[in-house]
Scaffold this motif. Structure first.
Motif, short mmCIF file in Angstrom:
data_model
loop_
_atom_site.label_atom_id
_atom_site.label_comp_id
_atom_site.label_asym_id
_atom_site.label_seq_id
_atom_site.Cartn_x
_atom_site.Cartn_y
_atom_site.Cartn_z
N ASP A 195 23.60 -49.70 -25.40
CA ASP A 195 24.44 -49.85 -24.22
C ASP A 195 24.98 -51.26 -24.07
OD1 ASP A 195 22.18 -51.24 -23.54
OD2 ASP A 195 21.78 -50.15 -21.69
N GLY A 196 24.73 -52.12 -25.07
CA GLY A 196 25.23 -53.48 -25.03
C GLY A 196 24.29 -54.50 -24.42
N THR A 197 23.14 -54.05 -23.93
CA THR A 197 22.17 -54.97 -23.31
C THR A 197 21.61 -55.92 -24.37
OG1 THR A 197 21.53 -53.29 -21.70
CG2 THR A 197 20.01 -55.13 -22.03
N PRO A 198 21.67 -57.24 -24.14
CA PRO A 198 21.10 -58.18 -25.11
C PRO A 198 19.58 -58.04 -25.18
CG PRO A 198 22.61 -59.28 -23.59
CD PRO A 198 22.36 -57.92 -23.03
N ALA A 199 19.06 -58.06 -26.39
CA ALA A 199 17.61 -57.97 -26.62
C ALA A 199 17.19 -59.21 -27.37
CB ALA A 199 17.28 -56.71 -27.41
N TYR A 200 16.22 -59.93 -26.82
CA TYR A 200 15.74 -61.18 -27.41
C TYR A 200 14.46 -60.88 -28.18
CZ TYR A 200 19.22 -63.30 -24.42
OH TYR A 200 20.40 -63.64 -23.81
N VAL A 201 14.59 -60.81 -29.49
CA VAL A 201 13.47 -60.47 -30.36
C VAL A 201 12.62 -61.72 -30.56
CG1 VAL A 201 12.81 -59.49 -32.58
CG2 VAL A 201 14.99 -58.83 -31.52
N THR A 202 11.29 -61.57 -30.49
CA THR A 202 10.39 -62.71 -30.69
C THR A 202 9.42 -62.43 -31.83
OG1 THR A 202 8.54 -61.99 -29.27
CG2 THR A 202 10.45 -63.01 -28.19
N ASP A 203 8.73 -63.48 -32.24
CA ASP A 203 7.74 -63.35 -33.31
C ASP A 203 6.39 -62.86 -32.79
OD1 ASP A 203 6.94 -65.56 -31.86
OD2 ASP A 203 6.47 -66.80 -33.61
N ARG A 204 6.34 -62.42 -31.53
CA ARG A 204 5.08 -62.00 -30.91
C ARG A 204 5.01 -60.48 -30.78
NH1 ARG A 204 1.22 -65.15 -31.43
NH2 ARG A 204 2.64 -66.87 -30.98
N ASP A 205 5.85 -59.74 -31.52
CA ASP A 205 5.90 -58.28 -31.40
C ASP A 205 6.29 -57.84 -29.99
OD1 ASP A 205 5.81 -56.62 -33.54
OD2 ASP A 205 3.73 -56.01 -33.31
N ILE A 206 7.09 -58.67 -29.32
CA ILE A 206 7.59 -58.37 -27.98
C ILE A 206 9.08 -58.67 -27.96
CG2 ILE A 206 7.38 -58.84 -25.51
CD1 ILE A 206 4.63 -60.00 -26.03
N TYR A 240 5.20 -62.13 -17.30
CA TYR A 240 5.65 -60.78 -16.97
C TYR A 240 4.46 -59.97 -16.51
CZ TYR A 240 4.21 -60.51 -21.87
OH TYR A 240 3.51 -60.66 -23.05
N GLN A 241 4.74 -58.87 -15.79
CA GLN A 241 3.67 -58.06 -15.21
C GLN A 241 3.42 -56.77 -15.97
OE1 GLN A 241 3.95 -57.68 -10.86
NE2 GLN A 241 5.42 -59.35 -10.85
N ILE A 242 4.46 -56.17 -16.50
CA ILE A 242 4.30 -54.90 -17.20
C ILE A 242 5.06 -54.95 -18.52
CG2 ILE A 242 3.88 -53.45 -15.19
CD1 ILE A 242 6.82 -52.77 -15.12
N MET A 243 4.60 -54.12 -19.46
CA MET A 243 5.19 -54.11 -20.80
C MET A 243 5.04 -52.70 -21.37
SD MET A 243 4.13 -56.72 -23.89
CE MET A 243 2.41 -56.17 -23.89
N THR A 244 6.03 -52.25 -22.12
CA THR A 244 5.95 -50.91 -22.69
C THR A 244 4.93 -50.85 -23.82
OG1 THR A 244 7.61 -51.26 -24.42
CG2 THR A 244 8.42 -50.63 -22.24
N MET A 245 4.54 -49.63 -24.17
CA MET A 245 3.60 -49.42 -25.26
C MET A 245 4.31 -49.19 -26.59
SD MET A 245 0.82 -47.00 -23.32
CE MET A 245 -0.25 -46.92 -24.76
N SER A 246 5.62 -49.33 -26.61
CA SER A 246 6.36 -49.11 -27.85
C SER A 246 6.06 -50.20 -28.86
CB SER A 246 7.86 -49.07 -27.56
OG SER A 246 8.27 -50.29 -26.96
N ILE A 247 6.46 -49.98 -30.08
CA ILE A 247 6.28 -50.96 -31.14
C ILE A 247 7.66 -51.31 -31.72
CG2 ILE A 247 5.19 -51.47 -33.36
CD1 ILE A 247 3.10 -49.34 -32.69
N PRO A 248 8.18 -52.53 -31.53
CA PRO A 248 7.57 -53.61 -30.75
C PRO A 248 7.62 -53.33 -29.25
CG PRO A 248 9.78 -54.22 -31.44
CD PRO A 248 9.46 -52.92 -32.12
N ALA A 249 6.76 -54.03 -28.50
CA ALA A 249 6.73 -53.87 -27.05
C ALA A 249 7.97 -54.48 -26.42
CB ALA A 249 5.47 -54.53 -26.49
#
Length: 260
Positions: A195-206, A240-249
């Protein structure tokens, strides 16, 4: 299933009693409750059956997988197949109670039997950054105390001794009991969801998504920044308070501090 949140969600989570559960917030603002983690789906089904026998409304909860292609309703971005793979972190997160301080070495221990670093010695050197958990105030080795809880990010290069010894890159101290310590990560890539939302990928699997309420500041908190300051290679601390269980989170941080 996805819920609007508020009293309905709170009452459902409360009805689970002492069973561990987490709220997962979707990008559209809805919520789901993720409860428990099991080695097999059979174990999960048995726990669900037990809960329903104890009074939980039948059909209210269902077993879902945490795999990225079988994510439960409430995933932060909905389509995990669009997510890039995260890069291996340049440092390892460890935590524990300080049991001994000897010169420039700090011994950490925790009670998690599944943690390969439940006991570890941190080498604190001139390059080690020591910060408080709430406002990133710089501290020194002399400020650390036996008995306090620390979170640290250490080099993957460590001795084969028991406990292992490793150089600490970052130490987070003075962590309040009612809050989680910030996560230290490096942004490795900026991509876009379908949908065009920017996603900031990190080296922490998040993967971080910047929400309208996400605050971005310099490390000392004195200067407001924007998402444009989050570029590949940038090191950040994120709360942050909550995080998904997906891989990566995936998560939408409340606050991000950018390291110089």
């Amino acid at each position: 299933d996805a819920m609007a949140g508020g009293e309905e969600t709170a009452l459902l989570q409360e009805s689970l009693g002492t069973l561990d559960s987490s709220l997962v917030k979707a990008q559209d603002g809805s919520f789901c409750i993720v409860s428990g983690e099991f080695e097999t789906s059979q174990e999960a089904e048995e726990m669900l059956e037990k809960l329903e026998k104890e009074g939980l409304e039948p059909g209210l909860l269902h077993v879902a997988s945490g795999m990225s292609d079988e994510a439960p309703v409430g995933n932060a971005a909905g389509d995990t197949s669009a997510l890039p793979e995260a890069t291996m972190p340049s440092s390892i997160q460890v935590y524990g109670t300080v049991t001994e301080i000897n010169g420039n070495q700090v011994m950490l221990e925790n009670d998690n039997q599944n943690d390969p670093y439940s006991s570890i010695v941190l080498n604190i050197n001139e390059d080690t950054l020591i910060l408080t958990a709430t406002d990133c105030v710089p501290k020194e080795l002399k400020d650390l105390k036996v008995g306090e809880t620390l979170y640290a990010y250490v080099s993957p290069m460590m001795t084969r001794s028991l406990p292992p010894i490793s150089n600490a890159e970052l130490v987070i101290c003075q962590v309040p009991e009612d809050m989680a310590a910030p996560t230290y990560a490096t942004i490795t890539e900026i991509t876009s969801m379908n949908d065009g939302t920017p996603a900031y990928v990190t080296d922490r699997d998040i993967i971080y998504f910047i929400g309208e309420n996400t605050v971005i500041k310099t490390l000392d908190g004195k200067k407001e920044l924007t998402a444009a300051d989050l570029t590949p290679g940038t090191k950040v601390l994120a709360w942050y308070q909550i995080m998904t269980m997906s891989i990566p989170a995936q998560t939408t941080p409340d606050e991000i501090r950018v390291l110089p």
